[in-house]
Enzyme design. Structure first.
Site, PDB file in Angstrom:
ATOM      1  N   GLU A   1      -3.418  15.388 -11.972  1.00  0.00           N
ATOM      2  CA  GLU A   1      -4.386  14.836 -11.022  1.00  0.00           C
ATOM      3  C   GLU A   1      -5.755  14.625 -11.696  1.00  0.00           C
ATOM      4  O   GLU A   1      -6.428  13.616 -11.459  1.00  0.00           O
ATOM      5  CB  GLU A   1      -4.499  15.773  -9.806  1.00  0.00           C
ATOM      6  CG  GLU A   1      -5.635  15.505  -8.836  1.00  0.00           C
ATOM      7  CD  GLU A   1      -5.585  14.136  -8.155  1.00  0.00           C
ATOM      8  OE1 GLU A   1      -4.626  13.385  -8.372  1.00  0.00           O
ATOM      9  OE2 GLU A   1      -6.545  13.805  -7.443  1.00  0.00           O
TER      10      GLU A   1
ATOM     11  N   ARG B   1      -8.921  -1.576   1.414  1.00  0.00           N
ATOM     12  CA  ARG B   1      -7.569  -2.075   1.177  1.00  0.00           C
ATOM     13  C   ARG B   1      -7.508  -3.110   0.054  1.00  0.00           C
ATOM     14  O   ARG B   1      -6.430  -3.564  -0.315  1.00  0.00           O
ATOM     15  CB  ARG B   1      -7.012  -2.710   2.458  1.00  0.00           C
ATOM     16  CG  ARG B   1      -6.986  -1.762   3.630  1.00  0.00           C
ATOM     17  CD  ARG B   1      -6.538  -2.480   4.881  1.00  0.00           C
ATOM     18  NE  ARG B   1      -5.137  -2.793   4.828  1.00  0.00           N
ATOM     19  CZ  ARG B   1      -4.163  -2.010   5.274  1.00  0.00           C
ATOM     20  NH1 ARG B   1      -4.468  -0.861   5.809  1.00  0.00           N
ATOM     21  NH2 ARG B   1      -2.919  -2.371   5.190  1.00  0.00           N
TER      22      ARG B   1
ATOM     23  N   CYS C   1      -4.631  -5.510   0.977  1.00  0.00           N
ATOM     24  CA  CYS C   1      -5.331  -6.551   1.700  1.00  0.00           C
ATOM     25  C   CYS C   1      -5.589  -6.071   3.127  1.00  0.00           C
ATOM     26  O   CYS C   1      -4.802  -5.326   3.693  1.00  0.00           O
ATOM     27  CB  CYS C   1      -4.581  -7.882   1.786  1.00  0.00           C
ATOM     28  SG  CYS C   1      -4.139  -8.540   0.182  1.00  0.00           S
TER      29      CYS C   1
ATOM     30  N   TRP D   1      -6.393  -7.889  -2.130  1.00  0.00           N
ATOM     31  CA  TRP D   1      -5.978  -7.204  -3.349  1.00  0.00           C
ATOM     32  C   TRP D   1      -4.899  -8.111  -3.933  1.00  0.00           C
ATOM     33  O   TRP D   1      -3.815  -8.252  -3.359  1.00  0.00           O
ATOM     34  CB  TRP D   1      -5.430  -5.814  -3.040  1.00  0.00           C
ATOM     35  CG  TRP D   1      -5.150  -5.030  -4.279  1.00  0.00           C
ATOM     36  CD1 TRP D   1      -6.055  -4.293  -4.994  1.00  0.00           C
ATOM     37  CD2 TRP D   1      -3.896  -4.875  -4.949  1.00  0.00           C
ATOM     38  NE1 TRP D   1      -5.439  -3.712  -6.074  1.00  0.00           N
ATOM     39  CE2 TRP D   1      -4.110  -4.045  -6.082  1.00  0.00           C
ATOM     40  CE3 TRP D   1      -2.610  -5.365  -4.731  1.00  0.00           C
ATOM     41  CZ2 TRP D   1      -3.100  -3.698  -6.957  1.00  0.00           C
ATOM     42  CZ3 TRP D   1      -1.597  -5.010  -5.612  1.00  0.00           C
ATOM     43  CH2 TRP D   1      -1.853  -4.182  -6.710  1.00  0.00           C
TER      44      TRP D   1
ATOM     45  N   ASN E   1      -1.325 -10.003   4.723  1.00  0.00           N
ATOM     46  CA  ASN E   1      -1.336  -8.766   3.945  1.00  0.00           C
ATOM     47  C   ASN E   1       0.111  -8.431   3.617  1.00  0.00           C
ATOM     48  O   ASN E   1       0.926  -8.320   4.534  1.00  0.00           O
ATOM     49  CB  ASN E   1      -1.974  -7.645   4.800  1.00  0.00           C
ATOM     50  CG  ASN E   1      -1.620  -6.264   4.295  1.00  0.00           C
ATOM     51  OD1 ASN E   1      -1.476  -6.059   3.100  1.00  0.00           O
ATOM     52  ND2 ASN E   1      -1.484  -5.316   5.211  1.00  0.00           N
ATOM     53  N   GLY E   2       0.427  -8.294   2.329  1.00  0.00           N
ATOM     54  CA  GLY E   2       1.801  -7.930   1.976  1.00  0.00           C
ATOM     55  C   GLY E   2       2.369  -8.894   0.961  1.00  0.00           C
ATOM     56  O   GLY E   2       1.627  -9.552   0.223  1.00  0.00           O
TER      57      GLY E   2
ATOM     58  N   LYS F   1      -7.255   1.111  -1.744  1.00  0.00           N
ATOM     59  CA  LYS F   1      -7.057   2.433  -1.143  1.00  0.00           C
ATOM     60  C   LYS F   1      -5.658   2.582  -0.573  1.00  0.00           C
ATOM     61  O   LYS F   1      -5.043   3.620  -0.673  1.00  0.00           O
ATOM     62  CB  LYS F   1      -8.106   2.612  -0.043  1.00  0.00           C
ATOM     63  CG  LYS F   1      -8.083   3.955   0.641  1.00  0.00           C
ATOM     64  CD  LYS F   1      -8.716   4.998  -0.219  1.00  0.00           C
ATOM     65  CE  LYS F   1      -8.581   6.387   0.349  1.00  0.00           C
ATOM     66  NZ  LYS F   1      -8.616   7.393  -0.720  1.00  0.00           N
TER      67      LYS F   1
ATOM     68  N   GLU G   1      -8.920   6.568 -13.300  1.00  0.00           N
ATOM     69  CA  GLU G   1      -9.097   5.520 -12.290  1.00  0.00           C
ATOM     70  C   GLU G   1     -10.560   5.192 -12.000  1.00  0.00           C
ATOM     71  O   GLU G   1     -10.860   4.056 -11.641  1.00  0.00           O
ATOM     72  CB  GLU G   1      -8.327   5.819 -11.000  1.00  0.00           C
ATOM     73  CG  GLU G   1      -8.823   6.981 -10.183  1.00  0.00           C
ATOM     74  CD  GLU G   1      -7.983   7.199  -8.927  1.00  0.00           C
ATOM     75  OE1 GLU G   1      -7.852   8.337  -8.494  1.00  0.00           O
ATOM     76  OE2 GLU G   1      -7.469   6.207  -8.376  1.00  0.00           O
TER      77      GLU G   1
ATOM     78  N   LYS H   1      -7.610  11.075 -11.901  1.00  0.00           N
ATOM     79  CA  LYS H   1      -8.955  10.873 -11.342  1.00  0.00           C
ATOM     80  C   LYS H   1      -9.880  10.284 -12.392  1.00  0.00           C
ATOM     81  O   LYS H   1     -10.628   9.354 -12.127  1.00  0.00           O
ATOM     82  CB  LYS H   1      -9.463  12.229 -10.864  1.00  0.00           C
ATOM     83  CG  LYS H   1     -10.236  12.265  -9.610  1.00  0.00           C
ATOM     84  CD  LYS H   1      -9.480  12.235  -8.311  1.00  0.00           C
ATOM     85  CE  LYS H   1      -8.487  11.119  -8.146  1.00  0.00           C
ATOM     86  NZ  LYS H   1      -7.581  11.306  -7.041  1.00  0.00           N
TER      87      LYS H   1
ATOM     88  N   HIS I   1       5.127  19.489 -28.342  1.00  0.00           N
ATOM     89  CA  HIS I   1       6.329  18.656 -28.484  1.00  0.00           C
ATOM     90  C   HIS I   1       5.974  17.188 -28.681  1.00  0.00           C
ATOM     91  O   HIS I   1       6.808  16.311 -28.438  1.00  0.00           O
ATOM     92  CB  HIS I   1       7.243  18.837 -27.271  1.00  0.00           C
ATOM     93  CG  HIS I   1       7.733  20.249 -27.134  1.00  0.00           C
ATOM     94  ND1 HIS I   1       8.684  20.770 -27.968  1.00  0.00           N
ATOM     95  CD2 HIS I   1       7.340  21.242 -26.316  1.00  0.00           C
ATOM     96  CE1 HIS I   1       8.890  22.041 -27.641  1.00  0.00           C
ATOM     97  NE2 HIS I   1       8.080  22.347 -26.648  1.00  0.00           N
TER      98      HIS I   1
HETATM   99  C1  F6R Z   1      -5.575   8.224  -6.468  1.00  0.00           C
HETATM  100  C2  F6R Z   1      -5.084   7.745  -5.180  1.00  0.00           C
HETATM  101  C3  F6R Z   1      -3.702   7.204  -5.119  1.00  0.00           C
HETATM  102  C4  F6R Z   1      -3.042   7.598  -3.795  1.00  0.00           C
HETATM  103  C5  F6R Z   1      -1.676   6.920  -3.675  1.00  0.00           C
HETATM  104  C6  F6R Z   1      -0.967   7.322  -2.417  1.00  0.00           C
HETATM  105  O1  F6R Z   1      -6.865   8.730  -6.345  1.00  0.00           O
HETATM  106  O2  F6R Z   1      -5.782   7.750  -4.198  1.00  0.00           O
HETATM  107  O3  F6R Z   1      -2.940   7.626  -6.198  1.00  0.00           O
HETATM  108  O4  F6R Z   1      -2.915   8.980  -3.727  1.00  0.00           O
HETATM  109  O5  F6R Z   1      -1.873   5.526  -3.689  1.00  0.00           O
HETATM  110  O6  F6R Z   1      -1.687   6.968  -1.288  1.00  0.00           O
HETATM  111  P1  F6R Z   1      -1.377   7.605   0.116  1.00  0.00           P
HETATM  112  O7  F6R Z   1      -1.725   9.052   0.047  1.00  0.00           O
HETATM  113  O8  F6R Z   1      -2.258   6.862   1.078  1.00  0.00           O
HETATM  114  O9  F6R Z   1       0.078   7.410   0.382  1.00  0.00           O
END
Ligand code: F6R
Length: 608
Positions: free
Chosen positions: A480, A27, A2, A74, A98-99, A603, A487, A484, A503
């Site tokens: 990763e 956010r 948020c 969020w 926020n929180g 984010k 998501e 990617k 396995h």
């Molecule tokens: C995936 C992504 C998330 C962040 C994770 C940590 O694309 O962006 O998995 O990497 O939420 O976020 P930070 O790096 O801001 O601590």
């Protein structure tokens, strides 16, 4: 998660609040809302969905008033509908949050018994009602009612409140979630970050943990957690320089993928001296020669960067590394050794679990280092030593350039550790530094395969499940790659260590499940390619990502191949990240999903 903003302005603030919220949408974007005070009355507009929906509502029913608060959500407690959207209002005030309020159920029960009615399912509304309760029953002025309510609320949060009848008063609080105060000329601003405040001012004061602030247009007073007036330094924020356009790309994610050669080079310039081909670390760094063990922790993509770094620290520095996801590490009974070191990786510097794991490590006597992108963030400020990355603002929710900049910074630190521990000699340091300095050029070369990757992505977009495999430093990249893809394209994807396939996961293989094989020509190439053949022998379609030599060696039975430039094998993740990201990106654009703001994500994950 948020984003919150508050403005005590000179004219109608609703359009300015929306402008600030646009910069906070990273956010969360489940719903948005604005409330203002005009002639002593509170009025609000809210809308589920993205900020554009709120803009539509405001266009039809504009909001007047020179003081107001805004929120982009969020969802944590309650669905993303209008009733649960912030600001939450009572007879006496409007509030954004926020929180998470941990004791909301207990407070809600108590307030209900006292006759307070709740309209939403959110945890936030108890804050609004609790302050109102103290205003009404104890007849306290806003500051005292707020302070009293604050003492009862448990959790991690940032708040901003405006009050009925108060055209020149806003109160904000920070506990666990960030909050910045911006000073203008006869105006004041509150926001989740300096980035939101950048269109209005660059004079920013960060509230510290537990602080709260009483703000008017001419002044503000900050109080610490014990209610004592405190002064916090004002900084000149550089967030105003941040470019927020897409530079001609369709999405921020595309822009950010293509920015990588430049931002990796910027990051490396903080650590590498090209003339002497050596690494310099910031003052106060770990004394690597004396360190017995390094704990690394992070979440999501940042965790995968940390996992690559584990291989680097072990190989180049022979330094034992313990690594875990922050949400696990923070609750484990880790037997930290006295005098040990802990390294946290985070783009935003605000990830709640990473911050909590950091504090836990500090409580256990560890020296704390952090690889962080947002230099003014909580994690950056709480670390003993900061290893900066220079990725610039990352707007796309899926992390791309932050990942490779994290890798760049971590590689430099690991080489320096190797040198300090006498594992790498001068010649080896110079060779690795040269190789690292060459990575931005190689990433640029890898990005040239975009058109080919786009075509392959059209086929991947038809799959329901995709597997990624890799060994050694390519294993975290497999994780990763899968993250990617899932998501942003919503295709189910998993990453595995190539050796683990037989396995269990190999049972999933048939011709409907593409397997992405990450296999640069390194010491493990043949092993990984053997696993690829096992997939092919079971009718699986293998997409090999390798260099020219690796692709030639694999033969022509491979379903599809993407060529990557040749690179020092240990540094391959920095270069191979580009095709992995492009594949996810084009798969998502083929499917037409919302690439920059995928569903259910945010984010900055500032809740547990
Ligand atoms: C995936 C992504 C998330 C962040 C994770 C940590 O694309 O962006 O998995 O990497 O939420 O976020 P930070 O790096 O801001 O601590």
């Amino acid at each position: 998660m948020c984003g919150i903003i508050g403005i005590l302005g000179k004219t109608d603030v609703a359009p300015l609040i929306v402008e600030g919220l646009k910069r906070l949408e990273y956010r969360g974007y489940d719903s948005a809302g604005v409330a203002t005070v005009k002639d002593g009355r509170i009025d609000r507009r809210r809308a589920p969905g993205k900020l554009s929906a709120l803009e539509g509502v405001l266009k039809e029913r504009p909001l007047k008033g020179a003081i107001g608060i805004g929120h982009t959500r969020w969802a944590t407690h309650g669905a993303a509908n209008e009733t649960n959207a912030h600001p939450h209002a009572t007879r006496r005030l409007a509030l954004v949050h926020n929180g998470i309020i941990e004791n909301f159920a207990e407070l809600r029960r108590e307030l209900k018994e006292k006759g307070y009615a709740f309209e939403s399912e959110t945890d936030t509304e108890v804050c609004a009602q609790l302050i109102t309760y103290y205003l009404e029953t104890e007849n306290l002025p806003p500051k005292d009612a707020f302070g009293k309510a604050l003492a009862r609320i448990r959790g991690a949060f940032a708040l901003a409140v405006v009050f009925l009848g108060e055209d020149d008063l806003m109160i904000g609080a920070r506990r666990g979630s960030p909050l910045a105060l911006g000073r203008g000329d006869g105006e004041m601003f509150l926001g989740s970050d300096s980035y939101a405040l950048a269109p209005f001012t660059n004079r920013v004061t960060y509230l510290e943990e537990g602080d709260w602030a009483v703000v008017t247009r001419s002044a503000f007073q900050i109080y610490d957690a014990a209610g004592r007036p405190v002064a916090r330094p004002e900084t000149l924020s550089s967030a105003a320089d941040a470019m927020v356009d897409k530079d001609g790309h369709r999405h921020f994610m595309a822009k950010e993928i293509h920015q990588q050669p430049e931002v990796i080079a910027h990051t490396l310039s903080r650590y590498l001296d090209p003339a002497s081909e050596t690494v310099r670390l910031p003052d106060g760094s770990f004394d690597f020669a004396k360190l017995d063990r390094l704990t690394i922790s992070a979440c999501g993509t940042a965790y995968y960067a940390g996992l690559v770094a584990k291989y680097w620290f072990e190989t180049w520095a022979r330094l034992p590394v313990e690594i875990d996801i922050a949400s696990e590490l923070r609750y484990r009974a880790v037997p930290y050794a006295p005098g040990g070191g802990a390294l946290f990786v985070s783009q935003s510097g605000e990830t709640a679990d990473t911050l909590a794991a950091l504090r836990e490590a500090r409580r256990n006597g560890q020296k704390i280092a952090a690889v962080v992108n947002v230099l003014e963030s909580s994690i950056a400020r709480e670390a003993d030593v900061m290893f900066p990355m220079a990725a610039g603002p990352e707007i796309g929710v899926a992390s791309t350039k932050a990942f490779t900049c994290q890798l760049a910074a971590l590689a430099a630190v690991a080489i320096a550790a190797g040198r300090a521990r006498g594992v790498l000699d001068e010649t080896e340091e110079r060779r690795l530094v040269r190789a690292l300095l060459g990575t931005p050029r190689l990433v640029a070369e890898a990005l040239k395969s975009a058109d080919r990757i786009e075509k392959i992505a059209e086929e991947i977009a038809r799959a329901q499940d995709v597997l990624y495999i890799g060994r050694g430093v390519s294993f975290p990249l497999a994780l990763e790659g899968a993250l990617k893809l899932k998501e942003i394209s919503y295709i189910h994807a998993e990453g595995y260590a190539a050796g683990e396939l037989k396995h269990g996961p190999i049972a999933l293989i048939d011709d409907a499940v593409p397997v992405i094989v990450i296999a640069p020509s390194d010491a493990l190439y043949e092993k990984t390619v053997s696993n690829m053949y096992e997939v092919m022998a079971r009718g699986g379609r293998a997409l090999l990502i390798s260099d020219r030599k690796g692709i030639a060696q694999a033969g022509d039975k491979v379903w599809r191949a993407i060529e990557a430039p040749e690179v020092e094998p240990m540094l391959a993740p920095i270069v191979y990240a580009a095709p992995i990201q492009l594949l996810a990106y084009y798969t998502a654009t083929t499917k037409g999903t919302d690439v920059d703001q995928p569903r259910n994500l945010a984010k900055s994950v500032t809740v547990e």
